[in-house]
Write an enzyme that holds these catalytic residues in place. Structure first.
Site, PDB file in Angstrom:
ATOM      1  N   MET A 120     -26.712 -42.205 -25.734  1.00 52.35           N
ATOM      2  CA  MET A 120     -27.724 -41.345 -25.566  1.00 52.35           C
ATOM      3  C   MET A 120     -28.667 -40.589 -25.417  1.00 52.35           C
ATOM      4  SD  MET A 120     -24.248 -40.177 -23.679  1.00 52.35           S
ATOM      5  CE  MET A 120     -22.399 -41.209 -23.895  1.00 52.35           C
ATOM      6  N   SER A 121     -29.170 -41.082 -26.457  1.00 51.55           N
ATOM      7  CA  SER A 121     -30.730 -40.067 -26.497  1.00 51.55           C
ATOM      8  C   SER A 121     -31.741 -40.970 -27.743  1.00 51.55           C
ATOM      9  CB  SER A 121     -30.748 -38.896 -27.742  1.00 51.55           C
ATOM     10  OG  SER A 121     -30.113 -39.032 -28.429  1.00 51.55           O
TER      11      SER A 121
HETATM   12  N1  HPA Z   1     -21.461 -44.215 -27.076  1.00 52.08           N
HETATM   13  C1  HPA Z   1     -22.179 -42.999 -26.518  1.00 52.08           C
HETATM   14  N2  HPA Z   1     -22.744 -42.287 -27.068  1.00 52.08           N
HETATM   15  C2  HPA Z   1     -22.147 -42.092 -27.758  1.00 52.08           C
HETATM   16  C3  HPA Z   1     -21.443 -42.099 -28.431  1.00 52.08           C
HETATM   17  C4  HPA Z   1     -20.861 -43.456 -28.047  1.00 52.08           C
HETATM   18  O1  HPA Z   1     -19.643 -43.904 -28.624  1.00 52.08           O
HETATM   19  N3  HPA Z   1     -20.431 -41.529 -29.382  1.00 52.08           N
HETATM   20  C5  HPA Z   1     -22.136 -40.401 -29.638  1.00 52.08           C
HETATM   21  N4  HPA Z   1     -22.777 -40.437 -28.541  1.00 52.08           N
END
Ligand code: HPA
Length: 269
Positions: free
Chosen positions: A205-206
């Protein structure tokens, strides 16, 4: 550039450090701060270009010091697009670093694996990305420079050096494509099957917005994922933020070893 005179850039310069490398620390990578020699910390609150701490009260500080024989700026705390739907939360901060003399942005994150062979605790060098969220931090910019070429967004020369540094230190470093999803919810199993089909090896997500900002600002980018979990539907276990943080914690020392070795090895002109 007027940014060279911004209060935040001036404050960083006044620290007496002149780092050419900045490292943006993601979940699990914070242990690197303890490896800094002779360091000082500046709260983001003292740097108007830097974001206010987000929800959850994460650390929000720039640490300046020496690592692997050179000066670096470590950024603990970043704004995520899932907090307010905006992809440009780190734009002013990264431009400030560029104005203060930083030339390389090393990014780190926690990610889920879409490859059965890439397990929690392992490290992945990001070779390319998929902007699944289809948001850009450059919306609203003007001029031709906004049409940034991302063909070599993750610097090929620095990637080679990172692989060599990892090998010399005996740290396994996989490579692959990182898919950026907006979050904050985790993906569905169907979304993960789709992402696998379009070439993603890790999902998170980054990172992608910051890569775009950095390339637009003329910085070279290098980025690493710490795999904290198998992505949705790949294993029976349910996903949770607590699980992600715990897995990141366990792999933290190796992640810091890798970064220390990489920072020491990077050379560019
Ligand atoms: N999905 C999205 N963001 C994440 C994940 C995931 O499985 N694991 C750590 N950040």
């Amino acid at each position: 550039m007027s940014e060279a005179l911004s209060p935040s850039a001036a404050r960083l310069r006044a620290s007496g450090f002149a780092p050419r490398i900045a490292v943006l620390l993601g979940s699990g990578w914070g242990g690197l701060v303890d490896r800094l020699a002779g360091s000082i910390a500046i709260d983001y609150a003292e740097l108007p270009a830097f974001p206010a701490p987000g929800v959850g009260g994460h650390a929000a500080r720039v640490h300046l010091g020496r690592l692997g024989g050179r000066e670096v700026a470590l950024l603990a705390g970043r704004r995520h697009a899932y907090e307010d739907g905006r992809a440009d939360g780190m734009k002013a901060a990264l431009r400030c670093l560029a104005a203060a003399g930083v030339e390389v942005l090393v990014q780190t994150n926690a990610a889920g694996s879409l490859d059965p062979a890439l397990r929690p605790g392992e490290l992945m060098l990001i070779e390319d990305h998929l902007n699944v969220a289809q948001r850009s931090p450059l919306v609203g910019e003007s001029g031709d420079a906004r049409f940034v070429d991302l063909c070599a967004a993750y610097d090929p020369l620095l990637r080679e050096q990172a692989l060599a540094a990892a090998a010399a230190r005996g740290i396994a470093l996989a490579g692959g494509v990182y898919a950026w999803v907006l979050g904050p919810q985790f993906e569905t199993p169907a979304e993960i099957r789709w992402l696998r089909g379009i070439g993603a090896r890790a999902v998170g997500m980054s990172t992608v917005p910051e890569t775009i900002i950095a390339r637009h600002a003329g910085l070279r980018v290098l980025a690493f994922s710490l795999i904290t979990n198998m992505a949705a539907g790949m294993e029976a276990q349910a996903l949770s933020h607590a699980h992600t943080l715990a897995a990141a914690e366990r792999a933290g020392a190796r992640a810091a070893d890798l970064l220390e070795a990489v920072v020491a090895r990077l050379e560019w002109t």
